[in-house]
Design a protein around this motif. Structure first.
Motif, mmCIF file in Angstrom:
data_model
loop_
_atom_site.group_PDB
_atom_site.id
_atom_site.type_symbol
_atom_site.label_atom_id
_atom_site.label_comp_id
_atom_site.label_asym_id
_atom_site.label_seq_id
_atom_site.Cartn_x
_atom_site.Cartn_y
_atom_site.Cartn_z
ATOM 1 N N THR A 124 -39.602 80.627 -95.954
ATOM 2 C CA THR A 124 -40.024 81.931 -96.479
ATOM 3 C C THR A 124 -41.357 81.815 -97.208
ATOM 4 O O THR A 124 -42.266 82.642 -97.021
ATOM 5 C CB THR A 124 -38.952 82.490 -97.443
ATOM 6 O OG1 THR A 124 -37.708 82.591 -96.758
ATOM 7 C CG2 THR A 124 -39.370 83.856 -97.974
ATOM 8 N N ASN A 172 -45.183 83.415 -96.138
ATOM 9 C CA ASN A 172 -45.862 84.385 -97.002
ATOM 10 C C ASN A 172 -47.168 83.871 -97.592
ATOM 11 O O ASN A 172 -47.825 84.589 -98.347
ATOM 12 C CB ASN A 172 -44.932 84.812 -98.139
ATOM 13 C CG ASN A 172 -43.722 85.580 -97.642
ATOM 14 O OD1 ASN A 172 -43.795 86.257 -96.620
ATOM 15 N ND2 ASN A 172 -42.607 85.469 -98.360
ATOM 16 N N ASN A 173 -47.552 82.648 -97.274
ATOM 17 C CA ASN A 173 -48.764 82.082 -97.861
ATOM 18 C C ASN A 173 -49.670 81.504 -96.776
ATOM 19 O O ASN A 173 -49.191 81.028 -95.737
ATOM 20 C CB ASN A 173 -48.397 80.978 -98.864
ATOM 21 C CG ASN A 173 -47.786 81.533 -100.132
ATOM 22 O OD1 ASN A 173 -48.473 81.906 -101.077
ATOM 23 N ND2 ASN A 173 -46.457 81.623 -100.149
#
Length: 578
Positions: A521, A525-526
């Motif tokens: 996750t 998201n990065n």
């Protein structure tokens, strides 16, 4: 039942008083401080770096230099995560037994080694390799300090524009005061009265004429200021500015502590001086952020209890300005207790103001200024004025620490290079090129937008540096005299080494590797830059651990050899000579 913060303050004051009156007196006798012995400031006086300073002037500089933003941010963050009781106990007990000892022995050992840094001192006993390893460790830590503190000052100036105006004014006053004292040789006491009054008047001017700029605009301005301040002779700005600002700092810390007592027993502040319901006494071992109290608490509260950065100040600038050896007790040991009071005050402000949104610096700034302003209303000071004043107090600490760190970075790199033999080495030892290089790297770290992730890395590096400074002092004592006990420095060194290495391992393997790089996750998201940043942080953590363990092994071998050699010791506590 609501807990009054006055009991927190009184508890710390009692413990610190016992430490100063008892333990510091023993330590001063233990290292054989002698008022008649010539200090490096007199022996090598050059008007640039080695300049004898009056005790109150040097205490002001030293206290201002060591008391940066960390003893404010750290206790507030720790109290919110684990509760105010663990934070208070670590400050009250750890400071006089570990931190103040660390600062005092760093200063004392430097006095006996020509005012040189801890890197030079360790090199005298374990060789050039050990010296270079410690100096590189310290130099990298210094750049982290400059980057983080420059950003925090920018945040403070953006939040409180009046503090920016006041800060610029007292810097100008300091330049004039330096000429007044050292060039015109005019009376010290009358000058103090006039210029200190000017510093306090700058607060009113700042409120009337604030300078409003964004933090991103302030950061390069602050770095340019730090560059200029770090290359000027110490009498020009460093000594007079820190002496003048010390009155502001003493008024902020001392005045707030007095206000706590007065507001608790005599007057009625705008808000009850009790611990807010939003701050728990103890929030469990993993706290509110799922971080283990041991070992992470002990690197979260760094400068309020023990800080390796202080060893660089003590052995880098303070030892070069000490007028008498006996001044080391109040400046080294007493100065660190003063920082512990600042940490206690920071803890008190968050206890009163309660938890606000945000984290780290975003949480510390409003709580310190707001809580401090509430406390000062006990003395009849308006809340609006008190908040700005406390913001200015914080800035005074930060600005001094930033340019002092830059100056120390110069010293570190000059010692790494030694006598320049090539053109590149000559450029590296040039104070303008050296300071400029540090500013560029620091700005790059801040401008990359990853400053917040640098804070825990700075905390770990800072505490591990403290362990290495204690190792240096232990090696010095072992080589000085076989009768010198090694418990006072050795036990804190072992405790900080184990705690900090475990904290860095946790941050690297759990916080960064398991919870981020191995977390699908988080990875989704990065972006690439965030991943690269985390990888670099893991690598740096292991490099720091490797350097520390290597130095610990070298130091241990030297202690064994010194205590079993039977060689005569240096009678003055300096390095042993054949």
């Amino acid at each position: 039942m609501a807990v009054s913060i006055v009991w927190m303050v009184l508890f710390v004051l009692v413990v610190f008083s016992i430490g100063y009156l008892g333990y510091s007196r023993y330590l001063a006798q233990f290292v054989e401080l002698d008022e008649s012995r010539e200090t490096p400031a007199h022996k090598y006086e050059d008007g640039q770096e080695y300049v004898p300073a009056k005790k109150p002037v040097l205490l002001g500089h030293h206290y201002s230099s060591i008391a940066g933003g960390a003893p404010i941010v750290g206790p507030i963050t720790a109290a919110v995560i684990w509760g105010w009781v663990p934070a208070l106990l670590w400050i009250a007990i750890g400071n006089p037994l570990l931190g103040a000892v660390h600062d005092f022995v760093a200063l004392s050992s430097s006095l006996r080694h020509e005012g040189k840094s801890i890197g030079y001192i360790i090199g005298e006993y374990v060789g050039e390799r050990g010296k270079d390893m410690l100096l590189w460790f310290a130099f990298l830590t210094i750049i982290l300090v400059v980057a983080v503190f420059a950003f925090v000052v920018g945040v403070v100036f953006e939040a409180y524009p009046a503090a920016a105006t006041s800060s610029l004014l007292y810097i100008a006053l300091a330049l004039v005061f330096g000429v007044y004292l050292y060039q015109l040789d005019l009376p010290f006491v009358p000058g103090t009265v006039v210029f200190v009054a000017g510093v306090f008047a700058s607060v009113f001017v700042g409120i009337e004429y604030p300078i409003a700029l964004t933090a991103s605009t302030w950061v390069p301005i602050i770095l340019v200021y730090a560059f200029i301040a770090s290359v000027l002779p110490v009498w020009t700005l460093l000594q007079p500015r820190d002496y003048l600002s010390s009155f502001l700092l003493y008024a902020g810390v001392g005045g707030a502590i007095v206000a706590v007592v007065v507001g608790s027993f005599l007057t009625n502040p705008v808000q009850s001086l009790t611990v807010s319901d939003s701050i728990g006494a103890y929030n469990g071992f993993f706290g509110t952020a799922n971080l283990p109290l041991f070992p992470v608490l002990f690197v979260t509260i760094a400068c309020g209890t023990i800080s390796g950065f202080h060893s660089l100040v003590s052995s880098g600038t303070t030892a070069k300005q000490l007028d008498k050896e006996t001044d080391a007790r109040v400046i080294g040991y007493g100065g660190m207790l003063g920082e512990g009071l600042l940490a206690t005050l920071a803890l008190s402000t968050v206890a009163i103001a309660g938890v606000t949104t945000g984290g780290g610096v975003g949480r510390a700034l409003p709580n310190f200024a707001e809580g401090g302003g509430i406390i000062l209303t006990s003395l009849g000071i308006p809340l609006a004025f008190g908040e700005v004043f406390m913001a200015l107090v914080m800035v005074s600490f930060l600005l001094t620490s930033t340019d002092t760190a830059l100056r120390l970075g110069r010293y570190m790199f000059e010692e790494i290079v030694g006598t320049p033999e090539t053109t590149i080495q000559e450029v590296g030892t040039n104070r303008y090129a050296n300071a400029g290089f540090q500013c560029v790297i620091a700005y790059g770290l801040v401008a990359s937008g990853t400053w917040s992730s640098l804070w825990p890395l700075f905390g770990g590096a800072n505490q591990l540096l403290a362990a290495l400074a204690l190792l240096t002092a232990t090696v010095w004592l072992a080589n000085w005299d076989e009768s010198k006990q090694l418990i006072s420095t050795g036990v804190p060194m072992v405790l900080m080494s184990i705690t900090t290495v475990l904290a860095l391992l946790y941050l690297a393997l759990v916080t960064n590797l398991s919870e981020k790089l191995l977390n699908p996750t988080w990875m989704a998201n990065n972006g690439t830059m965030a991943v690269v940043s985390i990888v670099l942080q893991i690598v740096i953590a292991f490099v720091l651990i490797g350097l520390a363990l290597s130095l610990a092994r070298m130091g241990y071998e030297n202690i064994q050899k010194a205590r079993g050699s039977g060689k005569p010791a240096a009678t003055d506590g300096g390095e042993q000579r054949e």
